[in-house]
Write a protein that holds these residues in place. Structure first.
Motif, PDB file in Angstrom:
ATOM      1  N   THR A   1      12.059  -3.224  -6.171  1.00  0.00           N
ATOM      2  CA  THR A   1      10.929  -3.815  -5.454  1.00  0.00           C
ATOM      3  C   THR A   1       9.756  -2.843  -5.423  1.00  0.00           C
TER       4      THR A   1
ATOM      5  N   PRO B   1       9.257 -17.932  -9.720  1.00  0.00           N
ATOM      6  CA  PRO B   1       9.430 -17.120 -10.922  1.00  0.00           C
ATOM      7  C   PRO B   1      10.610 -17.590 -11.759  1.00  0.00           C
TER       8      PRO B   1
ATOM      9  N   VAL C   1       7.833  -3.230  -8.769  1.00  0.00           N
ATOM     10  CA  VAL C   1       6.989  -4.408  -8.971  1.00  0.00           C
ATOM     11  C   VAL C   1       5.858  -4.493  -7.949  1.00  0.00           C
TER      12      VAL C   1
ATOM     13  N   ALA D   1       8.719  -8.722  -2.398  1.00  0.00           N
ATOM     14  CA  ALA D   1       8.978  -9.387  -3.673  1.00  0.00           C
ATOM     15  C   ALA D   1       9.929 -10.555  -3.482  1.00  0.00           C
TER      16      ALA D   1
ATOM     17  N   ARG E   1      -0.052  -8.626 -11.354  1.00  0.00           N
ATOM     18  CA  ARG E   1       1.120  -8.985 -10.543  1.00  0.00           C
ATOM     19  C   ARG E   1       2.373  -8.733 -11.372  1.00  0.00           C
ATOM     20  N   HIS E   2       3.228  -7.828 -10.897  1.00  0.00           N
ATOM     21  CA  HIS E   2       4.390  -7.414 -11.671  1.00  0.00           C
ATOM     22  C   HIS E   2       5.644  -8.212 -11.317  1.00  0.00           C
ATOM     23  N   GLN E   3       6.466  -8.394 -12.323  1.00  0.00           N
ATOM     24  CA  GLN E   3       7.808  -8.912 -12.107  1.00  0.00           C
ATOM     25  C   GLN E   3       8.751  -8.249 -13.100  1.00  0.00           C
ATOM     26  N   THR E   4      10.038  -8.265 -12.787  1.00  0.00           N
ATOM     27  CA  THR E   4      11.027  -7.631 -13.641  1.00  0.00           C
ATOM     28  C   THR E   4      12.259  -8.506 -13.746  1.00  0.00           C
ATOM     29  N   TRP E   5      12.990  -8.348 -14.842  1.00  0.00           N
ATOM     30  CA  TRP E   5      14.268  -9.025 -15.063  1.00  0.00           C
ATOM     31  C   TRP E   5      15.247  -7.973 -15.574  1.00  0.00           C
TER      32      TRP E   5
ATOM     33  N   ARG F   1       9.785 -10.564  -8.305  1.00  0.00           N
ATOM     34  CA  ARG F   1       8.370 -10.795  -8.564  1.00  0.00           C
ATOM     35  C   ARG F   1       7.576 -10.454  -7.320  1.00  0.00           C
TER      36      ARG F   1
END
Length: 280
Positions: free
Chosen positions: A195, A129, A198, A244, A166-170, A229
């Protein structure tokens, strides 16, 4: 300094302990705190115990939190102690208490860095990611609403990401205590609670509430800006396990896992957007 800036932390320290600020309020119930704030306070206590022991050369490698009782929006204390100390490691326990009762506990292992091993070991394929495009994010150091990507591209619109992708975060970590800078370990320990976002956020919202956080790291994050991610989500009979990848601006640094219970009676529906206060 305006009022909003003044309140931009999870807690304010007082003579009695730590007073949760409005940002610490959970999305599940208005009188409860979210796990981001609780985990951050535990990490702060652990990090201070390592520092007080004069072991600043060690780096955090393992961090586990049990969230076994709801933490309320009331005066909170946190403490940590060293359980085992050796030349290459320190093991610690920590607790968060309210009204004389423990509401969460944590264990951590700090290890001494050394020269890399010489042999070759299998690693996952090079599909790693990366953060959202830098030209779309605020200047480093500025706080911002968490960004997400899913079936939809990176954005800070929560409603866009209520889907089965499919989730991800920043995220840029919120300071744990008012007036203190958030350290990289406090940042990753608090953001690790996301976690659950996501891995448990799907087409109907967040329908599972996590009971723990497990974090494993190979190095300290390069800053308080971090991403998660989803790697996997498995569930059976109302119990879910989500894993994640944890990454910073220079690459992957470890994994985070949460165990969660179905909580459909209080589903967090984000389809209409939300003023983000952390994770659910």
């Amino acid at each position: 300094m305006n009022e909003n800036t003044f309140q931009f932390s999870w807690f304010q320290q007082s003579d009695a302990g730590f007073e949760p600020l409005p940002l610490a309020q959970s999305l599940w119930r208005s009188d409860q705190m979210h796990g981001v704030a609780v985990s951050g306070l535990l990490a702060r206590a652990i990090e201070r115990a390592v520092r007080d022991a004069g072991r600043d050369e060690l780096v955090p490698a393992r961090y586990h939190v049990d969230l076994f009782r709801p933490a309320m929006m009331t005066t909170t204390t946190a403490s940590a102690r060293i359980v085992r100390e050796g030349p290459r490691l320190v093991l610690l326990d920590a607790v968060v208490e309210q009204d004389g009762e423990i509401v969460a506990r944590a264990g951590a292992t700090f290890l001494a860095p050394s020269a890399p091993a010489s042999g070759e070991v299998w690693a996952a394929p090079d599909d790693r990611p990366t953060p959202p495009p830098a030209d779309r994010l605020p200047t480093p150091g500025e706080h911002h609403v968490p960004w997400f990507a899913s079936e939809q591209p990176w954005s800070d619109s929560f409603g866009d990401h209520q889907n089965a992708g499919r989730h991800q975060t920043w995220q840029t970590a919120v300071p744990i205590v008012l007036g203190e800078e958030c350290t990289p370990f406090q940042a990753v320990a608090s953001i690790a609670d996301a976690t659950s976002m996501v891995t448990n956020w799907g087409s109907a919202g967040v329908e599972h509430i996590n009971t723990d956080i497990d974090l494993a790291l190979c190095r300290t994050p390069d800053s308080a800006r971090l991403g998660l991610r989803a790697l996997d989500h498995v569930a059976s009979d109302g119990i879910a396990v989500g894993t994640a990848e944890v990454f910073d601006s220079t690459g992957p640094i470890g994994t985070a896992t949460v165990t969660a219970l179905a909580n459909t009676r209080r589903t967090v529906d984000l389809s209409g957007g939300v003023e983000a206060r952390g994770s659910a």
